[in-house]
Scaffold this active site. Structure first.
Site, PDB file in Angstrom:
ATOM      1  N   ASP A 132      40.316  -1.577   2.819  1.00  0.00           N
ATOM      2  CA  ASP A 132      41.243  -2.313   3.674  1.00  0.00           C
ATOM      3  C   ASP A 132      40.724  -3.733   3.869  1.00  0.00           C
ATOM      4  OD1 ASP A 132      43.519  -1.150   5.928  1.00  0.00           O
ATOM      5  OD2 ASP A 132      42.736  -3.170   6.214  1.00  0.00           O
ATOM      6  N   THR A 166      55.128   2.939  13.172  1.00  0.00           N
ATOM      7  CA  THR A 166      53.935   2.226  12.711  1.00  0.00           C
ATOM      8  C   THR A 166      53.903   0.835  13.347  1.00  0.00           C
ATOM      9  OG1 THR A 166      55.093   1.255  10.818  1.00  0.00           O
ATOM     10  CG2 THR A 166      54.026   3.410  10.475  1.00  0.00           C
ATOM     11  N   TYR A 176      62.046  -4.930  -0.099  1.00  0.00           N
ATOM     12  CA  TYR A 176      61.234  -3.748   0.193  1.00  0.00           C
ATOM     13  C   TYR A 176      61.742  -2.536  -0.595  1.00  0.00           C
ATOM     14  CZ  TYR A 176      58.792  -0.178   2.909  1.00  0.00           C
ATOM     15  OH  TYR A 176      58.002   0.875   3.295  1.00  0.00           O
TER      16      TYR A 176
END
Length: 247
Positions: free
Chosen positions: A37, A180, A145
């Protein structure tokens, strides 16, 4: 459950949201887990966390090699890292199209390519990609997306076909709208956040958002050695969004 005992898992984008939930669950089920990450310092405690930008080939190669060296190999790759985009087809310029596709699609290729030599040495090799419900159904204001996640679907099937003879399974999870941080930011930017949240809930027949933990359980089920005959599967965890019509 400890079916992942002795296995090494790599989770990209594992410092938050779905990635953190997945990394934590795999760890609890016995895996040795490495998080890749850009904000590795935010990864769940007790995991190997390596700073890595998946748009940087050299960084990916170093991180994957580091995981294999420190943890003794790689058995599971969860290509979770991704970014969002809003707007119709005219809303984003070429640079934004390139940026999103680089992360959401080419990033999967970079990580998987780097991991393949290690997966070939595993007795339970598997790759799980993060797709989306928008790969199956048209959703307004998600052109870029959706294009990226449609590519993930096709890439997953192609990878599954390419590597099935090597015993490497490749599957994907396709979440519906999930609670999220990215969705939270979208709602925070809306003119009427409460109405926007209600609309997101309403488009899923279950009447609520999917949770990160639910996605993590789906990823674990596909990654598990107990699913040794499952490859080329796209598991929809979308509250019925893509398959049910209840009105």
């Amino acid at each position: 459950m400890n079916e992942f005992q002795g296995l090494v898992a790599v989770v990209t984008g594992g410092a938050g949201g779905i990635g953190a939930a997945t990394a934590t669950l795999l760890h609890h089920r016995g895996a040795r887990v490495a998080v890749l990450d850009r904000e590795a310092g935010k990864a769940p405690a007790g995991l190997l966390a390596l700073d890595c930008d998946i748009t940087d080939t050299a960084a990916v190669d170093r991180a994957v090699a580091g995981v294999a060296e420190q943890l003794g190999g790689i058995d599971i790759v969860v290509n979770n890292a991704g970014i969002g985009a809003t707007g119709d087809v005219g809303a984003n310029d070429d640079a934004e199209w390139a940026r999103v596709l680089d992360v959401n699609v080419t990033g999967i290729a970079r990580v998987s390519r780097a991991a393949l030599p290690h997966l070939r040495g595993s007795s339970s090799p598997v790759i799980v990609n993060m797709c989306s419900a928008v790969a199956f159904v048209g959703v307004r204001q998600r052109a870029l997306y959706s294009a990226s996640k449609g590519a993930v679907l096709a890439l997953t099937l192609a990878m599954a076909a390419d590597h099935v003879a090597e015993g490497i399974r490749v599957n994907a999870v396709a979440p519906g709208t999930t609670d999220t941080p990215w969705v939270g930011r979208l709602l925070g930017a809306a003119e009427d956040p409460a109405a926007a949240a209600a609309a997101l809930r309403a488009r899923q027949p279950l009447g609520r958002l999917v949770t990160a933990d639910e996605i993590a359980h789906a990823v674990a089920s596909l990654a598990s050695p107990l699913a040794a005959s499952t490859t080329g599967a796209i598991l929809r965890v979308d509250g019925g969004m893509t398959s049910l019509r209840v009105q």
